[in-house]
Design an enzyme around this catalytic site. Structure first.
Site: not given
Length: 254
Positions: A21-22, A41, A66-67, A93, A158, A188
């Site tokens: 994706g982005i 990721d 895992d951030v 992101n 969200y 976005p």
């Protein structure tokens, strides 16, 4: 004269949510501009490093992390700084976009959305900012969402998290400006990615969103890379604390 934002040679860029994706589009653009790119990721992905080197990256590395895990982010920072010696560009992101009415959102779900969409940004900034300060240079870009400014239901957790991203961006911009570090965000609109396709598999929502925009076509990750390239460049040295809404000029709520 070539714009400064088209040359990232010698820069090290780390991107979370880079598998697809982005995030993947951002990684490919920075690679094409000559940056050393570190993709992060939670999932395994094959061929990331080779693909980015083929595009022109100075070097490339992929890490499964895992951030939302504080210790894992600290270990990632140590690994990146040990291998590359610096981190010039940080793009937060990674994101989680569930849709539930308020009454069905559990506290555990609320906390998970906040952990992925806000706390991970805090953790990566805290881990990499010291190295940026030592070099008196840094470009941080946080991904928010245009839903913060829209009237739309089913996304209370969200939208709250993405509003927090804008607040964090402004706070860090104020704190880090004198250190040569800029902090901005991109918001976005609905963008065609594997994640959003899983939410709207029939594709109708993309067309509906496009009809609410001044530019009447669905957004793709490629529509966002130019803004990211500029915000992470030397050209943007006097721009900080800002949120750039990238939604094709959406004129009304869906």
């Amino acid at each position: 004269m070539t714009p400064l934002h088209c040359n990232k040679q010698g820069k090290v860029a780390l991107i979370t949510g880079a598998a697809q994706g982005i995030g993947r589009a951002f990684a490919e653009r920075l690679a094409a501009e000559g940056a050393t790119v570190v993709g992060v990721d939670r999932q395994d992905i094959q061929g990331f490093e080779t693909a980015l080197k083929d595009l022109g990256a100075g070097d490339a590395h992929y890490a499964r992390v895992d951030v939302t895990d504080e210790a894992a982010v600290e270990a990632l920072a140590a690994q990146v700084l040990d291998r590359f010696g610096r981190c010039d560009i940080l793009i937060n992101n990674v994101g989680f976009t569930p849709r539930e009415p308020l009454e069905q959102i559990t506290l555990a779900q609320w906390r998970l959305v906040m952990a992925v969409n806000v706390e991970s940004f805090f953790l990566t900034c805290r881990a990499f900012v010291p190295a940026m300060k030592s070099n008196a240079y840094g470009r941080i870009v946080n991904i928010s969402s245009d839903t913060v400014g829209l009237v739309i239901d089913g996304f209370a957790h969200y939208i709250a998290s993405k509003g927090a991203v804008i607040g964090l961006t402004r706070a860090l911009a104020s704190e880090l400006g004198e250190c040569g570090i800029t902090v901005n965000s991109i918001a976005p609109g609905l963008t065609k990615t594997p994640n959003t396709f899983s939410m709207f598999p029939d594709g109708k929502m993309f067309d509906l969103s496009a009809q609410a925009q001044a530019i009447k076509r669905p957004s793709t990750p490629g529509d966002l890379v130019g803004a990211m390239s500029f915000l992470t460049s030397d050209d943007a040295a006097f721009l900080t604390g800002q949120t750039l809404i990238m939604n094709g000029g959406q004129l009304r709520a869906l």
